[in-house]
Write a protein that holds these residues in place. Structure first.
Motif, mmCIF file in Angstrom:
data_model
loop_
_atom_site.group_PDB
_atom_site.id
_atom_site.type_symbol
_atom_site.label_atom_id
_atom_site.label_comp_id
_atom_site.label_asym_id
_atom_site.label_seq_id
_atom_site.Cartn_x
_atom_site.Cartn_y
_atom_site.Cartn_z
ATOM 1 N N ALA A 1 7.537 5.907 4.761
ATOM 2 C CA ALA A 1 9.000 5.779 4.834
ATOM 3 C C ALA A 1 9.455 4.647 5.714
ATOM 4 C CB ALA A 1 9.598 7.088 5.345
ATOM 5 N N LYS A 2 8.583 4.106 6.566
ATOM 6 C CA LYS A 2 9.102 3.172 7.544
ATOM 7 C C LYS A 2 9.365 1.793 6.978
ATOM 8 C CE LYS A 2 5.379 0.775 9.832
ATOM 9 N NZ LYS A 2 4.375 0.812 10.828
ATOM 10 N N HIS A 3 8.828 1.477 5.790
ATOM 11 C CA HIS A 3 8.897 0.081 5.354
ATOM 12 C C HIS A 3 10.242 -0.317 4.784
ATOM 13 C CE1 HIS A 3 4.677 -0.706 6.031
ATOM 14 N NE2 HIS A 3 4.407 0.454 5.479
ATOM 15 N N SER A 4 10.818 0.493 3.888
ATOM 16 C CA SER A 4 12.076 0.063 3.275
ATOM 17 C C SER A 4 12.866 1.274 2.830
ATOM 18 C CB SER A 4 11.796 -0.809 2.059
ATOM 19 O OG SER A 4 11.470 0.011 0.969
ATOM 20 N N PRO A 5 14.179 1.093 2.582
ATOM 21 C CA PRO A 5 14.993 2.238 2.165
ATOM 22 C C PRO A 5 14.530 2.848 0.837
ATOM 23 C CG PRO A 5 16.398 0.415 2.789
ATOM 24 C CD PRO A 5 15.000 -0.088 2.816
ATOM 25 N N GLU A 6 14.009 2.017 -0.064
ATOM 26 C CA GLU A 6 13.598 2.576 -1.358
ATOM 27 C C GLU A 6 12.434 3.524 -1.181
ATOM 28 O OE1 GLU A 6 13.807 -0.792 -0.959
ATOM 29 O OE2 GLU A 6 15.849 -0.869 -1.710
ATOM 30 N N LEU B 1 0.820 -1.193 0.000
ATOM 31 C CA LEU B 1 0.000 0.000 0.000
ATOM 32 C C LEU B 1 0.859 1.249 0.000
ATOM 33 C CD1 LEU B 1 -2.623 -1.277 2.503
ATOM 34 C CD2 LEU B 1 -3.062 -0.635 0.162
ATOM 35 N N ALA B 2 1.951 1.195 0.739
ATOM 36 C CA ALA B 2 2.847 2.344 0.740
ATOM 37 C C ALA B 2 3.391 2.587 -0.657
ATOM 38 C CB ALA B 2 3.982 2.119 1.733
ATOM 39 N N GLU B 3 3.755 1.501 -1.340
ATOM 40 C CA GLU B 3 4.242 1.655 -2.711
ATOM 41 C C GLU B 3 3.168 2.211 -3.606
ATOM 42 O OE1 GLU B 3 7.123 -2.039 -3.242
ATOM 43 O OE2 GLU B 3 6.335 -1.191 -5.110
ATOM 44 N N GLN C 1 13.620 6.639 0.300
ATOM 45 C CA GLN C 1 14.281 7.450 -0.720
ATOM 46 C C GLN C 1 13.264 8.156 -1.583
ATOM 47 O OE1 GLN C 1 17.714 7.777 -0.929
ATOM 48 N NE2 GLN C 1 17.104 9.414 -2.316
ATOM 49 N N ALA C 2 12.162 7.468 -1.883
ATOM 50 C CA ALA C 2 11.107 8.102 -2.673
ATOM 51 C C ALA C 2 10.527 9.293 -1.913
ATOM 52 C CB ALA C 2 10.005 7.085 -2.977
ATOM 53 N N VAL C 3 10.356 9.130 -0.626
ATOM 54 C CA VAL C 3 9.836 10.244 0.185
ATOM 55 C C VAL C 3 10.800 11.420 0.137
ATOM 56 C CG1 VAL C 3 9.306 10.967 2.533
ATOM 57 C CG2 VAL C 3 8.488 8.782 1.711
ATOM 58 N N VAL C 4 12.105 11.100 0.258
ATOM 59 C CA VAL C 4 13.109 12.173 0.241
ATOM 60 C C VAL C 4 13.127 12.855 -1.113
ATOM 61 C CG1 VAL C 4 15.582 12.609 0.331
ATOM 62 C CG2 VAL C 4 14.536 11.145 2.031
ATOM 63 N N ASP C 5 12.969 12.062 -2.188
ATOM 64 C CA ASP C 5 13.042 12.639 -3.526
ATOM 65 C C ASP C 5 11.926 13.618 -3.800
ATOM 66 O OD1 ASP C 5 14.239 9.541 -4.996
ATOM 67 O OD2 ASP C 5 15.293 11.251 -4.125
ATOM 68 N N CYS C 6 10.807 13.487 -3.067
ATOM 69 C CA CYS C 6 9.712 14.437 -3.282
ATOM 70 C C CYS C 6 9.987 15.756 -2.589
ATOM 71 C CB CYS C 6 8.411 13.895 -2.688
ATOM 72 S SG CYS C 6 7.933 12.380 -3.420
ATOM 73 N N GLY C 7 11.123 15.893 -1.961
ATOM 74 C CA GLY C 7 11.401 17.138 -1.273
ATOM 75 C C GLY C 7 10.733 17.221 0.076
ATOM 76 N N ALA C 8 10.457 16.050 0.683
ATOM 77 C CA ALA C 8 9.748 16.064 1.964
ATOM 78 C C ALA C 8 10.614 16.600 3.074
ATOM 79 C CB ALA C 8 9.276 14.652 2.307
ATOM 80 N N LEU C 9 11.947 16.440 2.932
ATOM 81 C CA LEU C 9 12.821 16.770 4.061
ATOM 82 C C LEU C 9 12.743 18.246 4.416
ATOM 83 C CD1 LEU C 9 16.014 14.677 3.398
ATOM 84 C CD2 LEU C 9 14.343 14.391 5.179
ATOM 85 N N ASP C 10 12.772 19.100 3.386
ATOM 86 C CA ASP C 10 12.724 20.523 3.704
ATOM 87 C C ASP C 10 11.427 20.881 4.383
ATOM 88 O OD1 ASP C 10 14.371 21.035 0.608
ATOM 89 O OD2 ASP C 10 15.207 21.161 2.635
ATOM 90 N N ALA C 11 10.332 20.338 3.861
ATOM 91 C CA ALA C 11 9.031 20.651 4.452
ATOM 92 C C ALA C 11 8.967 20.153 5.894
ATOM 93 C CB ALA C 11 7.933 20.007 3.624
ATOM 94 N N LEU C 12 9.519 18.945 6.143
ATOM 95 C CA LEU C 12 9.475 18.406 7.503
ATOM 96 C C LEU C 12 10.324 19.256 8.442
ATOM 97 C CD1 LEU C 12 9.689 14.604 6.781
ATOM 98 C CD2 LEU C 12 7.801 15.781 7.848
#
Lengths: 362, 508
Positions: B111-116, B75-77, B119-130
């Motif tokens: 993000a909790k399930h796997s590194p990929e 579901l996360a994917e 990474q997808a979460v990070v690629d969306c630019g989530a880090l800056d928003a967080l």
């Protein structure tokens, strides 16, 4: 005349004779020349050889003497180095003995000090005991606290339950569930029920929702929320007739507490009070009340005081320096001193002095 | 149609949407419903509701998505593939705090399930928003953002580095100082996840001044907070000596030892892990902990706990004893060896037994005194049986053998060596016999005991190649005894005697 005729007769003969003799001599000249050369060269050779032999003998003598001299010098040098090496070996052996003793002492006192290790382990055992005891006490306290909180929360739960189910309390006519007629005494729940205040419906509804906070329920509601239970309309309070203000407002205004401004609230003497406060604080945090006077010791000539640590007779215990090793000075009496000097070699005194006066050396 | 009827159509639609989204949110709390929901295509239905006009519907839709993503990684994917993340990241920056919490919840769940997926979460630019959300006032928003960052950083070093590069660490350290306990917990857990990957990351965390704040929270009454604090401190101190020294300089000892008696099991385990990571590095650090009484506290902790949580305590004793013989003696004096012997016999799991065997080996390998202390606790037969059992794992066998060898090489306590003589395989027997051959020539009482206990008989029965080391030892033992005794105990002696009877001429 006869002689002249003889002589004349001989003249031809003489000519011939001389010619013959010349011829013979010429023939033999080469041979004789060669022979004479040979003899002369041989003799010269002998002479030269004798001279060379003579020279050789002299040269050998010189070389012999010179080599003897060199050899003796070399020998003397060898003896010197051998002596030096022997001396150094002796010194090294003695130094090793000193180092051995010193290292044994040092290692036993400072590096692998058995007694210090023993003391340390004893101290460690005591520390461990203390730590263990304290931790056990702490654990006991903690468990008691936990029991207490568990008990308290159990009580609160039961009280809450009693409040919810207050209708189960027994009445005169009907004995409740917890008040069985077959038992001597009613159940403890019965007593709780009797003492409980009934729970109002509002309180029962305000229970915590797990997702509270994630969804904004206080946002301006849409006009079409889900259908909710209809509340009864509130009982209106009787309003006083006339141009009167709302009594609550009036009371609020009448009994409004005083809110003085900051200027009013500070006392007149606040500056002096603040100064006093500061002085008191400083006085309390000072260690020494005397003011420091610069260069005040210049005119006082005071005797230098020795350190307590080293001077008084209760100074630091001489561990290890005085009684680590026993000293028996009596046993050492009579023993000869340690020989510090190696015996000299007399040969070297005479070095350079055995030769002729021309060979005088320092 | 009148205006009122028109508006009623819209009312109905809104009511329908609200009830749908709220029911889905509630159903997704139960795992058994989620399969059905997924098959019914709930993802594609929830996605447009994220953009709904009504804020409540948006937030509830986000909440439902988060719960679904939380459940499993398919579901996360699906969320990642459905391009929902950029929308969430955008609204994380814009919307009000309730929506921020919901969006951060979804990001964390993905993000909790796997590194990929992380990474997808990070690629969306989530880090800056967080990281921007970490600066909010509301503690709930900060908690959700910190939780999401922690889950992203958990997987590997690159993701942690990305989180650090976004500037999260100073904000996390500020979060730790907040009064709310839940926020402190999450921030501590995020710092722990960041610093566990590499020394550079741990150094960055330390440079932000985290250690002082973490060490202040050590005596906080909340158990879950203490778990995370100790986990963070142990992840920081495990990388290098300098970091461990900085943690120790924060003056956590001896206060940390009281937490070894905390009622919560995982707090105790994390404290033991912290102590182990500190003692691992240098003898000076171990000495510090020993002087504070840490060894006694850890030994009590081992005695009180069971199972996997004992492991860090056992390893800590091994590390302390490995540094020097004085420290090993300190462990022995604190009564560590009987406790480890109990562990060795009690524990069912192989890896714990292997760690215990290793620790005992480290304690006993220094001098004969140490080996004697270990042998007296009746550990050697147990180690031998662990080595010989075919059902022990390979790691356990190797460690038991090493420990046995290192203890045997210094052991001069003969009563403990006797049972080994009868049971050991040849490669261990060599060492046992070697020790006997070293002790017996000098001790007459021991020689007598050796004969009466049947050791000499056993020695004669050993077969070995002539010229081997074992034969040399056997010869040196035989040389300690008079020849008649040696011949008496050699195998087949009764046969040779009987043969002599056969050939004997009776004296009339």
């Amino acid at each position: 005349m006869a002689t002249m005729v003889k002589l004349q007769r001989k003249i031809n003969g003489i000519k011939e004779e001389s010619f013959n003799r010349n011829r013979v001599a010429e023939e033999n000249r080469r041979k004789e020349h060669k022979a004479a050369l040979l003899i002369q060269s041989w003799f010269r050779g002998c002479r030269v050889r004798a001279y060379l032999r003579h020279l050789q003998r002299k040269a050998t003598t010189i070389q012999k003497i010179w080599r003897g001299y060199l050899g003796r010098m070399y020998f003397r040098r060898m003896v010197k180095t051998a002596y030096f090496i022997m001396k150094m070996n002796f010194y090294n052996v003695m130094a090793v003995r000193i180092q051995k003793r010193w290292r044994a002492y040092y290692v036993r006192k400072y590096v692998h000090n058995y007694y210090a290790l023993k003391q340390y382990l004893e101290g460690l055992t005591m520390t461990n005991e203390i730590v263990r005891r304290e931790l056990e006490e702490f654990a006991v306290i903690k468990s008691r606290e936990q029991e207490k909180t568990a008990l308290e929360s159990g009580e609160r739960k039961k009280d809450y339950l009693a409040r919810k189910m207050h209708y189960l309390v027994s009445t005169e006519q009907i004995a409740g569930v917890f008040n069985s007629p077959y038992k001597l005494f009613p159940d403890e729940m019965e007593f709780r029920l009797r003492g409980a205040k009934p729970l109002s419906p509002k309180a029962s509804r305000s229970r915590k929702n797990g997702t509270e906070g994630i969804v904004e329920t206080s946002a301006p509601r849409t006009p079409f929320a889900l259908p909710q239970i209809e509340h009864l309309p509130p009982i209106p309070k009787k309003k006083q007739q006339g141009p009167f203000r709302d009594p609550t407002e009036v009371l609020l205004q009448r009994y409004k507490p005083l809110e003085p401004t900051l200027r009013v609230a500070t006392s007149i003497t606040s500056v002096e009070e603040a100064r006093e406060e500061l002085k008191r604080k400083e006085w309390g945090s000072q260690v020494n009340d005397e003011l420091f006077h610069h260069f005040s010791n210049a005119n006082k000539s005071r005797r230098h005081e020795l350190m307590l640590h080293t001077s008084s007779k209760f100074g630091h215990v001489d561990y290890g320096t005085k009684h680590f090793r026993e000293e028996n000075p009596e046993k050492l009496k009579g023993k000869k001193d340690f020989k510090r000097v190696f015996t000299t070699v007399q040969v070297f005194d005479k070095f350079g002095k055995m030769y002729s006066s021309a060979g005088k050396a320092v | 149609m009148s205006q009122r009827q028109l508006l009623q159509v819209f009312e109905q639609y809104q009511r329908a949407r609200t009830s749908f989204v709220q029911t889905i949110a509630e159903l997704s709390t139960r795992p058994q419903n989620i399969e059905t929901l997924q098959n019914a295509g709930v993802m594609s239905l929830l996605r447009p509701l994220l953009l709904d006009v009504v804020p409540t519907i948006q937030q509830t839709a986000a909440l439902a998505l988060g719960r679904l993503a939380n459940y499993n990684d398919n579901l996360a994917e699906a969320i990642v593939k459905g391009d929902i993340l950029p929308q969430l990241v955008y609204s994380l920056a814009e919307q009000n705090r309730f929506y921020k919490k919901a969006a951060a919840f979804v990001l964390r769940a993905v993000a909790k399930h796997s590194p990929e997926l992380a990474q997808a979460v990070v690629d969306c630019g989530a880090l800056d928003a967080l990281v921007i959300s970490l600066e909010e006032f509301d503690p709930g928003v900060k908690e959700a953002a910190a939780w999401a960052l922690g889950y992203i950083a958990r997987h590997n070093g690159e993701l942690s580095q990305a989180v650090v590069d976004a500037g999260a660490i100073p904000l996390l350290v500020l979060c730790i100082q907040e009064p709310e306990v839940a926020l402190k917990r999450i921030a501590a857990s995020a710092l722990s996840d960041i610093s566990k990957h590499s020394p550079e990351l741990a150094q960055t965390v330390v440079d932000a001044g985290a250690i002082a704040h973490l060490s202040q929270m050590i005596l906080n009454p909340d158990a879950k907070l203490k778990r995370q604090v100790f986990s963070a401190l142990s992840q920081i101190s495990k990388h290098s000596v300098d970091l461990a020294e900085m943690v120790v300089e924060a003056e956590i000892f001896p206060a940390v030892l009281t937490c070894l008696k905390d009622p919560d099991e995982y707090v105790k385990k994390n404290v033991a892990t912290l102590i182990r990571e500190i003692t691992k590095h240098t003898p000076e650090l171990s000495q510090l902990i020993v002087n504070a009484g840490g060894v006694a506290a850890v030994i009590d902790y081992i005695g009180d706990s069971r199972g996997n949580v004992r492991l860090p305590g056992i390893m800590m004793l091994g590390y302390v004893a490995a540094h020097s013989e004085n420290l090993a003696m300190a462990v022995i004096v604190s009564k560590g060896v009987p406790q480890l012997a109990i562990c060795l016999s009690e524990e069912p799991e192989d890896h714990i037994k292997a760690a215990t065997a290793w620790s005992l080996g480290q304690i006993g390998r220094h001098t004969p005194e140490h080996a004697r202390a270990v042998a007296v606790a009746n550990v050697l037969p147990r180690l031998l049986s662990l080595y010989m059992e075919s059902e022990s794992s390979e790691d356990l066998q190797v460690k038991a053998k090493k420990a046995l060898k290192s203890i045997l090489q210094k052991c001069t306590y003969l009563p403990a060596l006797e049972p080994l003589l009868h049971e050991a395989p040849p490669n261990i027997l060599k060492h046992v016999v070697g020790q006997f051959s070293k002790v017996l020539p000098h001790d007459s009482k021991a020689r007598r005991l050796f004969v009466t206990s049947g050791g000499l008989r056993k020695i004669q029965e050993i077969k070995s190649e002539p010229g081997s080391v074992l034969q040399g030892y056997i010869n040196s033992i035989n040389n300690c005894y008079p020849e008649e005794i040696v011949r008496y105990y050699s195998p087949g002696y009764s046969d040779t005697l009987l043969e002599r009877v056969d050939h004997y001429q009776p004296v009339m």
